[in-house]
Scaffold this motif. Sequence first.
Motif, mmCIF file in Angstrom:
data_model
loop_
_atom_site.group_PDB
_atom_site.id
_atom_site.type_symbol
_atom_site.label_atom_id
_atom_site.label_comp_id
_atom_site.label_asym_id
_atom_site.label_seq_id
_atom_site.Cartn_x
_atom_site.Cartn_y
_atom_site.Cartn_z
ATOM 1 N N LYS A 329 -28.250 30.898 -17.827
ATOM 2 C CA LYS A 329 -27.340 31.559 -16.898
ATOM 3 C C LYS A 329 -27.590 31.192 -15.443
ATOM 4 O O LYS A 329 -26.657 31.238 -14.628
ATOM 5 C CB LYS A 329 -27.433 33.086 -17.081
ATOM 6 C CG LYS A 329 -26.936 33.565 -18.440
ATOM 7 C CD LYS A 329 -27.034 35.074 -18.558
ATOM 8 C CE LYS A 329 -26.522 35.542 -19.910
ATOM 9 N NZ LYS A 329 -26.647 37.021 -20.066
ATOM 10 N N ASN A 330 -28.808 30.852 -15.095
ATOM 11 C CA ASN A 330 -29.121 30.557 -13.695
ATOM 12 C C ASN A 330 -29.190 29.063 -13.404
ATOM 13 O O ASN A 330 -29.812 28.652 -12.423
ATOM 14 C CB ASN A 330 -30.441 31.225 -13.290
ATOM 15 C CG ASN A 330 -30.279 32.708 -13.024
ATOM 16 O OD1 ASN A 330 -29.164 33.206 -12.899
ATOM 17 N ND2 ASN A 330 -31.381 33.420 -12.940
ATOM 18 N N ARG A 331 -28.561 28.254 -14.240
ATOM 19 C CA ARG A 331 -28.636 26.810 -13.991
ATOM 20 C C ARG A 331 -27.914 26.409 -12.702
ATOM 21 O O ARG A 331 -28.149 25.315 -12.181
ATOM 22 C CB ARG A 331 -28.081 26.023 -15.181
ATOM 23 C CG ARG A 331 -26.596 26.154 -15.442
ATOM 24 C CD ARG A 331 -26.205 25.332 -16.674
ATOM 25 N NE ARG A 331 -24.779 25.363 -16.931
ATOM 26 C CZ ARG A 331 -24.154 26.339 -17.591
ATOM 27 N NH1 ARG A 331 -24.871 27.367 -18.068
ATOM 28 N NH2 ARG A 331 -22.861 26.307 -17.779
ATOM 29 N N HIS A 332 -27.045 27.294 -12.181
ATOM 30 C CA HIS A 332 -26.382 26.984 -10.914
ATOM 31 C C HIS A 332 -27.379 26.891 -9.758
ATOM 32 O O HIS A 332 -27.057 26.374 -8.685
ATOM 33 C CB HIS A 332 -25.321 28.053 -10.602
ATOM 34 C CG HIS A 332 -25.897 29.423 -10.375
ATOM 35 N ND1 HIS A 332 -26.240 30.264 -11.416
ATOM 36 C CD2 HIS A 332 -26.211 30.087 -9.232
ATOM 37 C CE1 HIS A 332 -26.723 31.393 -10.932
ATOM 38 N NE2 HIS A 332 -26.723 31.304 -9.605
ATOM 39 N N LEU A 333 -28.602 27.406 -9.961
ATOM 40 C CA LEU A 333 -29.638 27.309 -8.932
ATOM 41 C C LEU A 333 -30.344 25.961 -8.935
ATOM 42 O O LEU A 333 -31.182 25.691 -8.066
ATOM 43 C CB LEU A 333 -30.667 28.430 -9.112
ATOM 44 C CG LEU A 333 -30.138 29.865 -9.031
ATOM 45 C CD1 LEU A 333 -31.228 30.850 -9.391
ATOM 46 C CD2 LEU A 333 -29.590 30.150 -7.639
ATOM 47 N N PHE A 334 -30.024 25.128 -9.941
ATOM 48 C CA PHE A 334 -30.706 23.848 -10.117
ATOM 49 C C PHE A 334 -29.691 22.709 -10.139
ATOM 50 O O PHE A 334 -28.527 22.903 -10.507
ATOM 51 C CB PHE A 334 -31.509 23.844 -11.427
ATOM 52 C CG PHE A 334 -32.604 24.874 -11.483
ATOM 53 C CD1 PHE A 334 -33.901 24.539 -11.142
ATOM 54 C CD2 PHE A 334 -32.330 26.185 -11.879
ATOM 55 C CE1 PHE A 334 -34.909 25.492 -11.197
ATOM 56 C CE2 PHE A 334 -33.332 27.137 -11.931
ATOM 57 C CZ PHE A 334 -34.635 26.787 -11.593
ATOM 58 N N GLU A 335 -30.168 21.522 -9.762
ATOM 59 C CA GLU A 335 -29.373 20.318 -9.962
ATOM 60 C C GLU A 335 -29.322 20.012 -11.456
ATOM 61 O O GLU A 335 -30.087 20.577 -12.249
ATOM 62 C CB GLU A 335 -29.991 19.137 -9.206
ATOM 63 C CG GLU A 335 -30.188 19.368 -7.713
ATOM 64 C CD GLU A 335 -28.890 19.417 -6.935
ATOM 65 O OE1 GLU A 335 -27.829 19.150 -7.531
ATOM 66 O OE2 GLU A 335 -28.933 19.725 -5.729
ATOM 67 N N GLU A 336 -28.439 19.110 -11.855
ATOM 68 C CA GLU A 336 -28.304 18.775 -13.277
ATOM 69 C C GLU A 336 -29.571 18.145 -13.853
ATOM 70 O O GLU A 336 -29.805 18.205 -15.051
ATOM 71 C CB GLU A 336 -27.119 17.835 -13.496
ATOM 72 C CG GLU A 336 -25.804 18.548 -13.743
ATOM 73 C CD GLU A 336 -25.844 19.502 -14.931
ATOM 74 O OE1 GLU A 336 -26.214 19.057 -16.034
ATOM 75 O OE2 GLU A 336 -25.527 20.690 -14.765
#
Length: 417
Positions: A329-336
């Motif tokens: 859910k928090n992958r928006h805090l990280f680059e791909e």
Amino acid sequence: MLKRRFVPCVFDEVENVEDYQPGGFHPMRIGDKFDNGRYRILHKLGNGGSSTIWLARDEHSSESGVGKLVTIKALRADASKINSPELVVPTLMPSSESFDFYRKVEDNFAVNGPNGTHMFIVYAFAGPSVRAISKSPENRRLRADLARKIAAQASSALQRIHHAGFIHGDFTTSNFLFRLTDDVHKWSDDEVYFQLESPETDAVQMLNGQPIGPQVPSEVTEAIDSFIFFENDLLQESIVVVDFGQSYAASEPPKDYKPRTMINYMSPETRFEGRVGPESDVWTLGCAIFEIRAGFPLFDPFFPSDAVILTKIVGTLGRLPDPWWNVFKNRHLFEEDGRPKTNGIAVTPSIRELLQSIGTRDEILDSDGGSMFEQTETRIDGTEVDLLVDLLEKMLRYRPEDRIGVDEVVNHSWFKV
């Protein structure tokens, strides 16, 4: 959410009084007797989500003229099962005079009470858990040589469990208990209260002012302060592994298995797929080894939510593999590629950076806390850091098939520094 019934307790480290209801805890007090008067409750040792844990005296045994001190684990009614793995698995483990790192059940019996039928399990009296150290507000940690010794004992215990064909399922520092010195087992009641202090209690009161019912004890008891054992040098430099309640035979995994490992210890396959196996035991052991050496958890549960813990894991270990990455859910805090975004969260230190930081922010304490602890401001040398990073990175690989097995863990060079 159920409506709160009771005035909040003045103690932090006690069970939830709201759980004294049908299916919940059995109401107990100091001085209560069980199993036809055989076991007399002396003090409180702790509590968990499924049980309260007490120090008792076995009046039917005699050591040095007094009954033997024992630990009694009183299970909630809804957690009490006749065929519980906590009762069965330890009896199936291989025994050896040269290897005794897991605690066996000495007795068990059922107690019928106002909240149901409860399983009481009796063990030899043991000291606090390794986790108690990381819960201290003073940031203590074990001496370097002792930390490696305790980690080696835990690893060897898990090796025996796996070789016997079982999965532990909850192999965390909460379930590694220090052994007590021989003198402790000979204490009289007066010595128990002199050494461990008298029990502190708080009266249970209804919010509406009405009398409490029989489902609830008239008072709750605060657990013994774990650091009394360390400060008074009451512990051996040896542990026993406990709590086989989540264990099962590797050849027959239960179909309705529900993992209950602490979220900061939970492996990715357990978190995302509900799978537990030897590889997930290795993951939890890796987290435990870090905590044993560092004195604090690898994935610190200060804000204990699954999303926060998983974000810390990704920040420390990098991008999750697919398909887990897509449901993070928090992958928006990280680059791909898994790097934290500069405008997202603070960069989480790597395992190496965490180990290198040990000793740099220690508090200067009034006392050393006992002979088992490392001197404050002691750093880990580079050679040990390199070896421990190598071990942990091999144990904490995301995909379970990529992790090393417990045999390779036991034989790693870090234990021989």
